[in-house]
Design an enzyme around this catalytic site. Sequence first.
Site, mmCIF file in Angstrom:
data_model
loop_
_atom_site.group_PDB
_atom_site.id
_atom_site.type_symbol
_atom_site.label_atom_id
_atom_site.label_comp_id
_atom_site.label_asym_id
_atom_site.label_seq_id
_atom_site.Cartn_x
_atom_site.Cartn_y
_atom_site.Cartn_z
ATOM 1 N N ARG A 46 39.150 58.875 60.881
ATOM 2 C CA ARG A 46 37.810 58.454 61.298
ATOM 3 C C ARG A 46 37.781 58.182 62.815
ATOM 4 N NH1 ARG A 46 32.473 58.724 60.315
ATOM 5 N NH2 ARG A 46 31.394 56.773 60.835
ATOM 6 N N GLU B 159 45.423 35.940 32.256
ATOM 7 C CA GLU B 159 46.872 35.655 32.143
ATOM 8 C C GLU B 159 47.255 34.450 33.004
ATOM 9 O OE1 GLU B 159 49.124 37.528 30.401
ATOM 10 O OE2 GLU B 159 47.878 39.234 29.841
ATOM 11 N N ARG C 257 46.004 49.717 33.218
ATOM 12 C CA ARG C 257 47.233 48.910 33.149
ATOM 13 C C ARG C 257 47.051 47.763 32.164
ATOM 14 N NH1 ARG C 257 47.781 44.288 33.399
ATOM 15 N NH2 ARG C 257 46.863 43.964 35.458
ATOM 16 N N SER C 258 45.864 47.201 32.102
ATOM 17 C CA SER C 258 45.629 46.093 31.152
ATOM 18 C C SER C 258 45.877 46.556 29.718
ATOM 19 C CB SER C 258 44.190 45.578 31.264
ATOM 20 O OG SER C 258 43.941 45.084 32.558
ATOM 21 N N GLY D 43 44.625 37.836 20.813
ATOM 22 C CA GLY D 43 43.577 36.822 20.827
ATOM 23 C C GLY D 43 44.117 35.427 21.015
ATOM 24 N N ASN E 97 35.742 27.735 24.022
ATOM 25 C CA ASN E 97 35.918 26.390 24.609
ATOM 26 C C ASN E 97 37.313 26.133 25.152
ATOM 27 O OD1 ASN E 97 33.293 25.664 23.916
ATOM 28 N ND2 ASN E 97 33.915 25.080 21.844
ATOM 29 N N LEU F 190 37.135 51.073 55.835
ATOM 30 C CA LEU F 190 36.347 52.269 55.514
ATOM 31 C C LEU F 190 34.857 52.120 55.834
ATOM 32 C CD1 LEU F 190 38.998 52.919 53.922
ATOM 33 C CD2 LEU F 190 37.541 54.145 52.316
#
Length: 392
Positions: free
Chosen positions: A276, A371, A97-98, A137, A142, A346
Amino acid sequence: MQKDLFEAPDYYNIDDLLLEEHKLVRDAARQWVKRSVSPIIEEHAQKATFPKEILGGLAEIGAFGPYIPEKYGGAGLDHISYGLIMQEIERGDSGIRSTASVQSSLVMYPIFTYGNEAQRTKYLPKLASGELIGCFGLTEPNHGSNPSGMETKYKDMGDHYLLNGAKLWISNAPFADIAIVWAKNEEDRIHGLIVERGMEGFSTPTTHNKWSLRASATGELIFDNVKVPKENILLGKTGLGAPLGCLDSARFGIAWGAIGAAMDCYDTALRYAKERVQFGKPIAATQLQQKKLAEMVTEITKAQLLALRLGQLKNNDKATSAQISMAKRNNVDMALKIAREARQVLGAMGITGEFSIMRHMMNLESVITYEGTHDIHLLITGADITGFSAFQ
Ligand SMILES: Cc1cc2nc3c(=O)[nH]c(=O)nc-3n(C[C@H](O)[C@H](O)[C@H](O)COP(=O)(O)OP(=O)(O)OC[C@H]3O[C@@H](n4cnc5c(N)ncnc54)[C@H](O)[C@@H]3O)c2cc1C
């Protein structure tokens, strides 16, 4: 990895609020993820490799520029469709997705919105088809949360711009064909520049040793006296508002994407809990596991409604940056908490690559930071409701 048996939770019949077009787009993406992402993603995450073989499929489901007009190769969809596509892809993996988010919101969006017609026609169709892959970018060694302090600079040399500086933590950087780079001119004004792979002095070293987003390639962008042609500047908007506009679009997609990761963790935990057996009965029949599962589906339902309303606002051009911040922050936090709880359901199996939960959990540690961090989004809401910025 286990066979992908995913069934999406829709506890409040939110499907009834979607248009047929939304459901078609969503279901196509869902089927593609089952077919093309689930069978390969675990191995790529374990090996820390990006599955380049899925780029064509991402383009086919409209994940590259869903809301960019068809004239430029985009899918011409609305923002709810964009959100639903991101939800389905992140159901598979946040790293995939990124890549789609960066391509759509951080590369195609600025070229479409701040670029000129020549730039749009040159780059957008190839980005939409996946022939070109882009990166964005902004972050520097810094300057992370405070990009206004950026040190990357470009100088007008008459017939070209000279770019110097460095960007860090850049998704897609190691294999991107182009980079949208945010840099200051001699008057300290921020502009976007389109930097192409192959330009002399431009390199993209890979960032190694990530425990998170392992199936996404992350790297640096280094500019050592790079000569950028004058036609590669995005003149439609200047100042920090330009990259922040891109981030609004990407954060919107993340608010939806995180729901996908949460749904996958919940669905996996629910199925496992029913199967389970301990102490002679399924663990799903115990109150403690029911509490976990009931709270998960409650939080997913709230996040779905938040995202849908945000999508309606965005479709009407009324979603504010602060509203988008709130949804990104809430939904990623919700997904991370669900991943942690689902992992426990799990037991020991939850830490293995047999199931997707641990991978989602590790991925979401990046999603909650990039983000705009969890804390910064809270400060954005705080500033919006009080009128006082607590940033400085
Ligand atoms: C996997 C990954 C992919 C990424 N991809 C991209 C990309 O493609 N392009 C790009 O440009 N960037 C990218 N980033 C960078 C990301 O956006 C930054 O990491 C993020 O903005 C935070 O910056 P930082 O890591 O420098 O943290 P810092 O800004 O140093 O923050 C450190 C901590 O301090 C807190 N903090 C900072 N300022 C304040 C304040 N005023 N008040 C209170 N707390 C504060 C933060 O919330 C955080 O918890 C990526 C990051 C990761 C992990």
